[in-house]
Write a protein that holds these residues in place. Structure first.
Motif, short mmCIF file in Angstrom:
data_model
loop_
_atom_site.label_atom_id
_atom_site.label_comp_id
_atom_site.label_asym_id
_atom_site.label_seq_id
_atom_site.Cartn_x
_atom_site.Cartn_y
_atom_site.Cartn_z
N THR A 143 51.88 74.17 29.00
CA THR A 143 51.82 72.82 29.57
C THR A 143 50.44 72.52 30.14
OG1 THR A 143 54.18 72.83 30.09
CG2 THR A 143 52.81 71.28 31.31
N ALA A 144 49.83 73.50 30.83
CA ALA A 144 48.51 73.28 31.42
C ALA A 144 47.47 73.00 30.34
CB ALA A 144 48.10 74.50 32.24
N THR A 145 47.56 73.69 29.22
CA THR A 145 46.64 73.45 28.12
C THR A 145 46.80 72.04 27.58
OG1 THR A 145 46.68 75.79 27.51
CG2 THR A 145 45.95 74.23 25.81
N MET A 146 48.05 71.61 27.43
CA MET A 146 48.29 70.27 26.91
C MET A 146 47.81 69.19 27.88
SD MET A 146 49.12 68.41 24.49
CE MET A 146 49.68 69.72 23.40
N ALA A 147 48.01 69.40 29.16
CA ALA A 147 47.54 68.42 30.15
C ALA A 147 46.03 68.23 30.04
CB ALA A 147 47.92 68.87 31.56
N LYS A 148 45.30 69.34 29.85
CA LYS A 148 43.84 69.24 29.71
C LYS A 148 43.48 68.49 28.43
CE LYS A 148 42.86 73.50 32.27
NZ LYS A 148 42.36 74.89 32.19
N ARG A 149 44.22 68.73 27.34
CA ARG A 149 43.94 68.05 26.08
C ARG A 149 44.11 66.53 26.23
NH1 ARG A 149 46.92 71.44 21.23
NH2 ARG A 149 45.71 73.37 21.40
N ILE A 150 45.18 66.13 26.91
CA ILE A 150 45.45 64.70 27.05
C ILE A 150 44.36 64.03 27.88
CG2 ILE A 150 47.05 63.04 28.06
CD1 ILE A 150 49.32 64.97 27.21
N VAL A 151 43.98 64.68 28.97
CA VAL A 151 42.90 64.13 29.81
C VAL A 151 41.60 64.07 29.00
CG1 VAL A 151 41.44 64.59 31.81
CG2 VAL A 151 43.92 64.86 31.99
N ARG A 152 41.32 65.11 28.23
CA ARG A 152 40.10 65.15 27.42
C ARG A 152 40.08 64.03 26.39
NH1 ARG A 152 39.66 70.67 24.59
NH2 ARG A 152 41.26 69.78 23.25
N ALA A 153 41.22 63.79 25.76
CA ALA A 153 41.28 62.74 24.74
C ALA A 153 41.05 61.37 25.35
CB ALA A 153 42.62 62.80 24.03
N LYS A 154 41.67 61.10 26.48
CA LYS A 154 41.46 59.81 27.15
C LYS A 154 39.99 59.63 27.55
CE LYS A 154 46.07 59.40 29.21
NZ LYS A 154 46.82 59.37 30.49
N GLN A 155 39.40 60.71 28.05
CA GLN A 155 38.00 60.65 28.45
C GLN A 155 37.10 60.38 27.26
OE1 GLN A 155 37.00 61.04 31.74
NE2 GLN A 155 34.97 60.35 31.04
N LYS A 156 37.42 60.98 26.12
CA LYS A 156 36.63 60.77 24.92
C LYS A 156 36.72 59.33 24.44
CE LYS A 156 34.17 62.13 21.36
NZ LYS A 156 32.80 62.63 21.50
N ILE A 157 37.90 58.75 24.46
CA ILE A 157 38.06 57.35 24.07
C ILE A 157 37.23 56.45 24.97
CG2 ILE A 157 39.72 55.44 24.00
CD1 ILE A 157 41.79 57.44 22.97
N ARG A 158 37.26 56.76 26.26
CA ARG A 158 36.51 55.95 27.22
C ARG A 158 35.01 56.13 27.04
NH1 ARG A 158 39.82 56.94 31.19
NH2 ARG A 158 38.79 58.86 31.81
N ASP A 159 34.54 57.39 26.94
CA ASP A 159 33.11 57.64 26.88
C ASP A 159 32.50 57.20 25.55
OD1 ASP A 159 33.36 58.69 29.38
OD2 ASP A 159 33.19 60.79 28.78
N ALA A 160 33.25 57.42 24.45
CA ALA A 160 32.74 57.05 23.13
C ALA A 160 32.97 55.57 22.82
CB ALA A 160 33.40 57.92 22.06
N ARG A 161 33.65 54.89 23.73
CA ARG A 161 33.95 53.46 23.54
C ARG A 161 34.64 53.21 22.20
NH1 ARG A 161 28.39 50.63 25.95
NH2 ARG A 161 28.50 51.61 28.01
N ILE A 162 35.62 54.03 21.94
CA ILE A 162 36.40 53.87 20.71
C ILE A 162 37.22 52.60 20.83
CG2 ILE A 162 38.25 54.86 19.31
CD1 ILE A 162 37.24 57.62 20.18
#
Length: 406
Positions: A143-162
């Protein structure tokens, strides 16, 4: 409350997708979606469900988003930049847009800028409404690994302005496999729930099928879209026979095939033919395997030789340990338990299978068939520990009880 819960299941994904597209921020969209639903839980039991519940939720969520942006001017300025980027990137309307904003978010979450392992996880969390532990179980990670993945994906969408938009036609071939994987992941969770009191989550399975139908209407010549839809229909056709009146698990060999949905089977078989005429893809091959199961008059009449041959093809297309596990189970039916168990033992060190409930259960069943009872007992105990839903746990307990009576 049943009516209210049905509305929430139907509207949550649509609401989140629309808000994410409007504001360009998944965290904000999730927060105000949750706040709107919480407001509805307070108001609707008193006032009744409004005539347009989706509109009520959208209005409430948008007001909460605006209030939040007014309180945080720095955050509002960042979102304004994102909105400008989205407007510049948005294609001109051509009448060919996807007919559901949720699919726009599917394509956003399947963007190649995101890590492959993050795409499905993010969409299951946001659009299908799974909890982070449920998503983690679906992808066989902590679960901890998945939580980090979800946060990382949201951050990438935000930072890359997808941008939250429908991809251009020349982008579809690259983006489509990710979308199909996401839709199938939603269906898989619906077919066999990762946790909870029920074996199936029919709302998720039917949502995945609905989304696949939309994709198929949009891209009728894409063989894997056709193959995926066929696969889900052929598997979902067995839904009513997979559990007993008390919710207990009924194995394929024990199911009442008269309770299968033969209209779905006929539709799925036609789609399989269409998918395979354009070349074999992984979903089309899996659909062909499902069709062979559905066509058999009873379990004994199953064409295991043809199923093994199809798994050989599938293993070439998708050399994953889960495919190898399913192939070993089919070989056990064709050649005997000893042959199947030898193949399972070769897979025992695969990291993805080490804590995978179906692997433990398959090994236990083959050991039981071979009369290796102490080993079978230990394997059933492991399957019990790894089972996610209560019907799976009950099935493993029943197997253990039968061992004690042997």
């Amino acid at each position: 409350m049943d009516q209210v819960e049905a509305v929430f299941r139907e509207e949550r994904g649509r609401l989140l997708a629309a808000l994410a597209r409007r504001f360009g921020d998944l965290d904000l969209a999730e927060e105000v979606t949750s706040e709107a639903i919480e407001a509805a839980l307070v108001r609707w039991p008193v006032d009744g469900v409004p005539p347009n519940p989706g509109g009520w939720l959208m209005t409430t969520a948008r007001r909460k988003a605006v209030d939040r942006l007014r309180r945080d001017q720095v955050y509002a300025a960042k979102l304004a930049v994102l909105q400008v980027d989205m407007d510049r990137a948005a294609p001109q309307a051509t009448g060919g847009e996807l007919p559901d904003e949720r699919l726009q978010l599917f394509f956003t979450c399947a963007h190649p800028a995101l890590a492959a392992e993050d795409r499905g996880a993010l969409t299951l969390r946001c659009l299908a409404g799974l909890t982070t532990p449920e998503v983690a179980r679906a992808f066989l990670v902590p679960t901890a690994t998945m939580a980090k993945r979800i946060v990382r994906a949201k951050q990438k969408i935000r930072d890359a302005r997808i941008p939250f938009r429908v991809p251009d036609p020349d982008e579809l071939p690259e983006r489509l496999p990710g979308v199909l994987q996401i839709v199938y992941s939603v269906f898989t969770e619906g077919y066999a729930a990762s946790s909870g009191p029920y074996l199936q989550r029919l709302d998720l399975a039917e949502e995945a099928i609905r989304l696949a139908r939309i994709l198929h209407r949009l891209l009728p010549s894409e063989r894997e879209v056709t193959g995926l839809l066929a696969l889900m229909l052929l598997v979902h056709a067995r839904r009513d026979a997979r559990t007993g009146p008390d919710g207990s698990l009924i194995l394929l060999e024990d199911q009442d095939r008269a309770r299968w949905d033969h209209e779905l089977i006929a539709e799925g078989r036609d789609l399989v033919v269409s998918a395979l005429t354009r070349g074999a893809g992984p979903y089309a091959v899996q659909a062909a395997i499902a069709a062979l199961h559905d066509e058999a008059a009873d379990f004994a009449a199953t064409d295991w030789a043809q199923i093994v041959a199809l798994y050989d093809v599938l293993l070439e297309l998708d050399p994953s340990p889960v495919v190898a596990l399913n192939r070993a189970a089919a070989i056990a039916m064709r050649d005997g338990a000893e042959a199947g168990l030898a193949l399972l033992d070769e897979l025992a060190d695969e990291p993805r299978l080490r804590d995978y409930h179906p692997f433990a259960l398959a090994r236990a069943d083959l050991l039981h068939r071979l009369g290796r009872l102490p080993e079978a007992t230990a394997a059933y105990e492991r399957a019990l520990r790894l089972a996610g839903s209560e019907p799976e746990r009950a099935h493993a307990r029943d197997r253990l009880a039968s061992m004690e009576q042997t």
